[in-house]
Design a protein around this motif. Structure first.
Motif, PDB file in Angstrom:
ATOM      1  N   GLY A   1      66.440  22.936 -11.076  1.00  0.00           N
ATOM      2  CA  GLY A   1      67.400  23.087  -9.995  1.00  0.00           C
ATOM      3  C   GLY A   1      68.498  22.055 -10.113  1.00  0.00           C
ATOM      4  N   LYS A   2      69.697  22.438  -9.732  1.00  0.00           N
ATOM      5  CA  LYS A   2      70.814  21.500  -9.766  1.00  0.00           C
ATOM      6  C   LYS A   2      71.676  21.718  -8.531  1.00  0.00           C
ATOM      7  N   SER A   3      71.834  20.654  -7.753  1.00  0.00           N
ATOM      8  CA  SER A   3      72.601  20.739  -6.516  1.00  0.00           C
ATOM      9  C   SER A   3      74.077  21.003  -6.792  1.00  0.00           C
ATOM     10  N   SER A   4      74.737  21.609  -5.822  1.00  0.00           N
ATOM     11  CA  SER A   4      76.187  21.872  -5.857  1.00  0.00           C
ATOM     12  C   SER A   4      76.594  22.782  -7.006  1.00  0.00           C
ATOM     13  N   THR A   5      75.701  23.665  -7.425  1.00  0.00           N
ATOM     14  CA  THR A   5      76.016  24.598  -8.509  1.00  0.00           C
ATOM     15  C   THR A   5      75.796  26.034  -8.058  1.00  0.00           C
ATOM     16  N   GLY A   6      76.256  26.948  -8.868  1.00  0.00           N
ATOM     17  CA  GLY A   6      76.087  28.378  -8.631  1.00  0.00           C
ATOM     18  C   GLY A   6      76.664  29.129  -9.807  1.00  0.00           C
ATOM     19  N   LEU A   7      77.013  30.379  -9.577  1.00  0.00           N
ATOM     20  CA  LEU A   7      77.595  31.202 -10.637  1.00  0.00           C
ATOM     21  C   LEU A   7      79.118  31.163 -10.619  1.00  0.00           C
ATOM     22  N   ALA A   8      79.701  30.568  -9.574  1.00  0.00           N
ATOM     23  CA  ALA A   8      81.153  30.632  -9.393  1.00  0.00           C
ATOM     24  C   ALA A   8      81.924  29.637 -10.258  1.00  0.00           C
ATOM     25  N   ARG A   9      81.268  28.532 -10.700  1.00  0.00           N
ATOM     26  CA  ARG A   9      81.982  27.481 -11.419  1.00  0.00           C
ATOM     27  C   ARG A   9      81.299  27.175 -12.746  1.00  0.00           C
ATOM     28  N   PRO A  10      81.368  28.094 -13.728  1.00  0.00           N
ATOM     29  CA  PRO A  10      80.754  27.812 -15.035  1.00  0.00           C
ATOM     30  C   PRO A  10      81.423  26.655 -15.762  1.00  0.00           C
ATOM     31  N   ASP A  11      82.659  26.306 -15.355  1.00  0.00           N
ATOM     32  CA  ASP A  11      83.320  25.148 -15.963  1.00  0.00           C
ATOM     33  C   ASP A  11      82.653  23.851 -15.526  1.00  0.00           C
ATOM     34  N   PHE A  12      82.027  23.849 -14.327  1.00  0.00           N
ATOM     35  CA  PHE A  12      81.309  22.674 -13.829  1.00  0.00           C
ATOM     36  C   PHE A  12      79.875  22.659 -14.350  1.00  0.00           C
ATOM     37  N   PHE A  13      79.194  23.792 -14.244  1.00  0.00           N
ATOM     38  CA  PHE A  13      77.827  23.916 -14.746  1.00  0.00           C
ATOM     39  C   PHE A  13      77.572  25.385 -15.044  1.00  0.00           C
ATOM     40  N   SER A  14      77.227  25.687 -16.272  1.00  0.00           N
ATOM     41  CA  SER A  14      77.037  27.073 -16.694  1.00  0.00           C
ATOM     42  C   SER A  14      75.568  27.458 -16.602  1.00  0.00           C
ATOM     43  N   TRP A  15      75.227  28.247 -15.583  1.00  0.00           N
ATOM     44  CA  TRP A  15      73.846  28.706 -15.463  1.00  0.00           C
ATOM     45  C   TRP A  15      73.440  29.690 -16.553  1.00  0.00           C
ATOM     46  N   PRO A  16      74.337  30.563 -17.027  1.00  0.00           N
ATOM     47  CA  PRO A  16      73.925  31.412 -18.157  1.00  0.00           C
ATOM     48  C   PRO A  16      73.507  30.603 -19.379  1.00  0.00           C
TER      49      PRO A  16
ATOM     50  N   ILE B   1      56.201  31.139 -15.389  1.00  0.00           N
ATOM     51  CA  ILE B   1      57.254  31.421 -14.424  1.00  0.00           C
ATOM     52  C   ILE B   1      58.301  30.320 -14.463  1.00  0.00           C
ATOM     53  N   LEU B   2      59.550  30.714 -14.632  1.00  0.00           N
ATOM     54  CA  LEU B   2      60.669  29.789 -14.619  1.00  0.00           C
ATOM     55  C   LEU B   2      61.409  29.951 -13.294  1.00  0.00           C
ATOM     56  N   ILE B   3      61.690  28.841 -12.613  1.00  0.00           N
ATOM     57  CA  ILE B   3      62.402  28.871 -11.337  1.00  0.00           C
ATOM     58  C   ILE B   3      63.758  28.203 -11.532  1.00  0.00           C
ATOM     59  N   LEU B   4      64.839  28.928 -11.252  1.00  0.00           N
ATOM     60  CA  LEU B   4      66.197  28.423 -11.446  1.00  0.00           C
ATOM     61  C   LEU B   4      66.981  28.525 -10.143  1.00  0.00           C
ATOM     62  N   GLY B   5      67.884  27.567  -9.914  1.00  0.00           N
ATOM     63  CA  GLY B   5      68.738  27.683  -8.747  1.00  0.00           C
ATOM     64  C   GLY B   5      69.424  26.387  -8.375  1.00  0.00           C
ATOM     65  N   ASP B   6      70.067  26.416  -7.219  1.00  0.00           N
ATOM     66  CA  ASP B   6      70.865  25.294  -6.747  1.00  0.00           C
ATOM     67  C   ASP B   6      69.988  24.293  -6.006  1.00  0.00           C
ATOM     68  N   SER B   7      70.530  23.645  -4.972  1.00  0.00           N
ATOM     69  CA  SER B   7      69.779  22.619  -4.250  1.00  0.00           C
ATOM     70  C   SER B   7      68.542  23.172  -3.559  1.00  0.00           C
ATOM     71  N   MET B   8      68.521  24.466  -3.243  1.00  0.00           N
ATOM     72  CA  MET B   8      67.324  25.070  -2.668  1.00  0.00           C
ATOM     73  C   MET B   8      66.145  24.935  -3.619  1.00  0.00           C
ATOM     74  N   ILE B   9      66.409  25.114  -4.898  1.00  0.00           N
ATOM     75  CA  ILE B   9      65.354  25.021  -5.906  1.00  0.00           C
ATOM     76  C   ILE B   9      65.120  23.573  -6.309  1.00  0.00           C
ATOM     77  N   ALA B  10      66.177  22.772  -6.329  1.00  0.00           N
ATOM     78  CA  ALA B  10      66.019  21.348  -6.641  1.00  0.00           C
ATOM     79  C   ALA B  10      65.208  20.634  -5.566  1.00  0.00           C
ATOM     80  N   GLY B  11      65.260  21.167  -4.330  1.00  0.00           N
ATOM     81  CA  GLY B  11      64.590  20.526  -3.207  1.00  0.00           C
ATOM     82  C   GLY B  11      63.319  21.218  -2.761  1.00  0.00           C
ATOM     83  N   GLY B  12      63.151  21.280  -1.428  1.00  0.00           N
ATOM     84  CA  GLY B  12      61.877  21.687  -0.850  1.00  0.00           C
ATOM     85  C   GLY B  12      61.438  23.105  -1.145  1.00  0.00           C
ATOM     86  N   VAL B  13      62.371  24.065  -1.170  1.00  0.00           N
ATOM     87  CA  VAL B  13      61.984  25.460  -1.433  1.00  0.00           C
ATOM     88  C   VAL B  13      61.432  25.602  -2.844  1.00  0.00           C
TER      89      VAL B  13
END
Length: 227
Positions: free
Chosen positions: A83-98, A51-63
């Motif tokens: 997990g990486k804080s301050s990221t999402g799908l909206a800013r691939p120029d900052f961090f590309s989740w795909p 199982i791979l878990i991916l996501g923003d600060s929710m995944i980087a932290g306690g959840v």
């Protein structure tokens, strides 16, 4: 296989229980009363999943820690978390989740991916862009033979942002329904908690404390009063 898209009356006990059942390819257990114990579902021989878990600060932290520890220690699956804080799908120029997801899949070859996004995307207030990019990510994962498990954004204390959170969660739930994927409603799980289980910032989940100690994965009745 057709997966359920909503998990009514979900508590944090049921969140772990439901996720473990889903990644094991099982039918989701019926929703039970909050006072019912959630029996462990240890992986039987031949059923252990990656199982791979991916996501923003929710995944980087306690959840993310809660899910990782539960799925690994309680249910016996092999788990990798990114997990990486301050990221999402909206800013691939900052961090590309795909791109990150593709790299993680190549290195780990999971059976399922728990993907929890939207918490930072919602700040852009552009649901069309979010929907388009979420669909693209889901399609990429499915094409590689991986089951995506989508999760909701937690509640917000802000009266301005909470309607947007609900709108984005509706998009995520609709995508899950369209692709017949699991959808775990973390938003609903937090609503009945004191203060909606939120920290002082009104955005992130809080952590149960016993004296000076922080206990993010305490599954006692007392511990489950925290986000």
């Amino acid at each position: 296989m057709v997966y359920p898209t909503f998990t009514p009356h979900l508590t944090r006990r049921h969140l772990l229980r439901a996720t473990a059942a889903l990644v094991a390819g099982l039918a989701l257990p019926r929703a039970s009363r909050a006072d019912e114990p959630a029996p462990a579902l240890p992986a039987e021989p031949g059923t252990r999943k990656k199982i791979l878990i991916l996501g923003d600060s929710m995944i980087a932290g306690g959840v993310g820690l809660f899910l990782e520890n539960g799925l690994r220690k309680v249910h016996g699956h092999e788990v990798r978390r990114k997990g990486k804080s301050s990221t999402g799908l909206a800013r691939p120029d900052f961090f590309s989740w795909p791109k990150e997801a593709a790299a993680q899949l190549e290195a780990f070859t999971p059976d399922a991916v728990i993907a929890m996004f939207g918490g930072n995307d919602v700040q852009a207030m552009n649901p069309r862009v979010y929907a388009r990019r979420l669909i693209a990510l889901v399609e990429d994962l499915i094409e590689q033979g991986v089951i995506p498990i989508l999760g909701a954004i937690q509640p917000r204390r802000s009266r301005e942002m909470e309607p947007w959170v609900q709108r984005y969660n509706s998009i995520t739930a609709s995508v899950a329904h369209a692709f017949q994927l699991p959808y775990v409603d973390f938003h609903q799980a937090m609503l009945p908690l004191p203060g909606m289980g939120l920290a002082a910032d009104g955005v992130h989940p809080n952590v149960f404390r016993r004296g000076p100690r922080m206990l993010p994965c305490d599954l006692t009745d007392e511990g489950l009063t925290g986000g």
